[in-house]
Design a protein around this motif. Structure first.
Motif, short mmCIF file in Angstrom:
data_model
loop_
_atom_site.label_atom_id
_atom_site.label_comp_id
_atom_site.label_asym_id
_atom_site.label_seq_id
_atom_site.Cartn_x
_atom_site.Cartn_y
_atom_site.Cartn_z
N ASN A 45 -25.89 26.82 -27.65
CA ASN A 45 -26.91 25.80 -27.42
C ASN A 45 -26.70 24.61 -28.35
OD1 ASN A 45 -29.47 28.34 -27.02
ND2 ASN A 45 -28.23 27.37 -25.45
N LEU A 46 -26.51 24.91 -29.63
CA LEU A 46 -26.31 23.85 -30.62
C LEU A 46 -25.02 23.10 -30.36
CD1 LEU A 46 -27.41 25.68 -33.91
CD2 LEU A 46 -28.74 24.09 -32.52
N ARG A 99 -24.54 19.14 -29.76
CA ARG A 99 -23.69 18.45 -30.72
C ARG A 99 -22.55 17.71 -30.01
NH1 ARG A 99 -19.21 21.07 -34.62
NH2 ARG A 99 -18.67 19.18 -35.77
N SER A 100 -21.99 18.34 -28.98
CA SER A 100 -20.90 17.70 -28.24
C SER A 100 -21.37 16.42 -27.57
CB SER A 100 -20.34 18.67 -27.19
OG SER A 100 -19.71 19.77 -27.80
N ILE A 101 -22.55 16.48 -26.96
CA ILE A 101 -23.10 15.28 -26.31
C ILE A 101 -23.21 14.14 -27.32
CG2 ILE A 101 -25.17 14.31 -25.23
CD1 ILE A 101 -25.63 17.12 -24.00
N LEU A 102 -23.70 14.45 -28.52
CA LEU A 102 -23.89 13.43 -29.54
C LEU A 102 -22.56 12.92 -30.09
CD1 LEU A 102 -26.83 14.94 -31.64
CD2 LEU A 102 -26.94 12.93 -30.16
N GLU A 103 -21.70 13.84 -30.51
CA GLU A 103 -20.51 13.43 -31.24
C GLU A 103 -19.45 12.77 -30.36
OE1 GLU A 103 -19.26 14.73 -34.87
OE2 GLU A 103 -20.23 16.70 -34.75
N ILE A 104 -19.36 13.18 -29.11
CA ILE A 104 -18.41 12.52 -28.21
C ILE A 104 -18.81 11.06 -28.02
CG2 ILE A 104 -17.57 12.43 -25.83
CD1 ILE A 104 -17.72 15.54 -25.86
N GLU A 139 -27.86 9.43 -36.78
CA GLU A 139 -27.59 10.09 -38.05
C GLU A 139 -28.57 11.24 -38.29
OE1 GLU A 139 -26.90 7.53 -41.47
OE2 GLU A 139 -26.61 5.84 -40.10
N ILE A 140 -29.85 11.00 -37.99
CA ILE A 140 -30.86 12.03 -38.18
C ILE A 140 -30.59 13.22 -37.27
CG2 ILE A 140 -33.31 12.59 -37.83
CD1 ILE A 140 -33.96 9.75 -38.78
N LEU A 141 -30.25 12.94 -36.01
CA LEU A 141 -29.97 14.02 -35.07
C LEU A 141 -28.76 14.83 -35.51
CD1 LEU A 141 -30.61 12.16 -31.69
CD2 LEU A 141 -32.01 13.96 -32.69
N LEU A 142 -27.71 14.13 -35.97
CA LEU A 142 -26.52 14.84 -36.43
C LEU A 142 -26.83 15.63 -37.70
CD1 LEU A 142 -23.62 15.17 -35.46
CD2 LEU A 142 -22.94 13.43 -37.11
N ASP A 143 -27.63 15.05 -38.59
CA ASP A 143 -28.02 15.75 -39.81
C ASP A 143 -28.80 17.03 -39.49
OD1 ASP A 143 -26.82 14.00 -41.50
OD2 ASP A 143 -28.64 12.94 -42.09
N GLY A 191 -10.17 7.13 -25.50
CA GLY A 191 -9.32 8.02 -26.28
C GLY A 191 -10.06 8.69 -27.42
N ALA A 192 -10.97 7.95 -28.06
CA ALA A 192 -11.76 8.52 -29.16
C ALA A 192 -12.69 9.61 -28.63
CB ALA A 192 -12.55 7.43 -29.85
N ARG A 193 -13.30 9.34 -27.49
CA ARG A 193 -14.18 10.36 -26.89
C ARG A 193 -13.40 11.62 -26.54
NH1 ARG A 193 -17.30 6.09 -22.98
NH2 ARG A 193 -19.09 5.63 -24.34
N GLN A 194 -12.22 11.43 -25.95
CA GLN A 194 -11.42 12.58 -25.55
C GLN A 194 -10.94 13.36 -26.77
OE1 GLN A 194 -10.78 13.57 -22.21
NE2 GLN A 194 -10.26 15.41 -23.39
N ALA A 195 -10.55 12.64 -27.82
CA ALA A 195 -10.09 13.31 -29.03
C ALA A 195 -11.21 14.14 -29.66
CB ALA A 195 -9.57 12.28 -30.04
N MET A 196 -12.43 13.59 -29.65
CA MET A 196 -13.56 14.34 -30.18
C MET A 196 -13.89 15.54 -29.30
SD MET A 196 -15.82 14.80 -32.53
CE MET A 196 -16.01 13.29 -33.50
N GLN A 197 -13.83 15.34 -27.99
CA GLN A 197 -14.11 16.45 -27.08
C GLN A 197 -13.11 17.59 -27.29
OE1 GLN A 197 -14.55 15.34 -22.94
NE2 GLN A 197 -14.08 17.38 -22.22
#
Length: 253
Positions: free
Chosen positions: A104-105, A109-114, A170-174, A215-221
């Motif tokens: 779940n987390l 997290r993937s939605i946010l960080e990508i 930042e708050i959500l990622l924290d 490319g950045a999104r794909q690399a993070m994914q």
């Protein structure tokens, strides 16, 4: 703090403690009580609202448990700055009691960080890219020390979020920071884990530096997918080894 007009009296038939809690939360949400503000003394607050000191005392304990206020000897009750730490503590508890799984987390997290990676590629400044590169170098230097590697890993992801210039991101990622740090520490005891993640971080940084949003999104994914597989395998192995140890606290992967 202005002592007049902030708090309202209410009918004693209502749930007194809950109403005191709600009033304080409302004042914090409306920025009428800012971080660092001192609440009136217990007796004065009870008089303003029209309740007993016992009600106020119980309400303060609830607010302390929620991480919204804190008490200091000789100073009184102070409004805390609200950030990701309080959310992180709550999420960690929910995982421990199996109300949330690590999947779940990871999905959230993937939605946010990508998306964060894409935003970083579109607007990161030269200074921010330089610092991001330095963080990747630090990750590589710390790869042989699990504790330092986990700290550097967290710094990389948090700074990437800062380049989005959106405090809410930042708050959500924290909010995931505490539980994800525990997971990273668990899996990073194997030195190969750190080494396997290093190309991912550098690849993300290079795509951000190139201004390559897709490319950045794909690399993070790719990075998050690989990290989750490693976490699932490691934690699954720990669960299997601990199946006959009922006193051990285990999380669902």
């Amino acid at each position: 703090m202005n002592d007049t007009g902030q708090f309202q009296a209410f009918d004693n038939k209502q749930r007194l403690v809950d109403n005191v809690v709600k009033q304080v939360i409302r004042l914090i949400a409306e920025s009428k009580l800012e971080a660092g503000s001192r609440l009136p003394p217990e007796m004065k607050l009870a008089e303003q609202i029209g309740v007993s000191r016992t009600v106020v005392r119980e309400a303060m304990q609830i607010l302390i448990a929620k991480g919204l206020v804190e008490t200091h000897h000789g100073i009184g009750t102070i409004v805390r700055a609200v950030g990701g730490e309080q959310i992180s503590d709550h999420l960690a508890l929910m995982v421990q009691v199996n109300e949330l799984s690590l999947d779940n987390l990871h999905n959230v997290r993937s939605i946010l960080e990508i998306e964060i990676a894409g935003i970083a590629a579109s607007q990161a400044t030269p200074e921010e890219i330089k610092h991001l590169s330095q963080l990747v170098d630090q990750l590589e230097r710390d790869s042989v020390d699990p504790t330092r590697y986990v700290e550097a890993d967290g710094q990389f992801h948090r700074f990437l979020a800062q380049t989005a210039h959106n405090p809410l991101l930042e708050i959500l990622l924290d909010s995931f920071a505490g539980i994800m740090k525990e997971v990273r520490l668990s899996v990073s005891q194997d030195p190969a884990v750190g080494l396997s993640g290093m190309p991912d971080h550098r690849r993300i940084m290079e795509r951000v530096k190139a201004g390559d949003v897709a490319g950045a999104r794909q690399a993070m994914q790719d990075h998050l997918k690989r990290a989750r597989e490693i976490q699932r395998q490691t934690i699954g192995r720990e669960d299997s080894e601990g199946a006959n140890a009922p006193k051990r606290s285990r999380r669902r992967a």
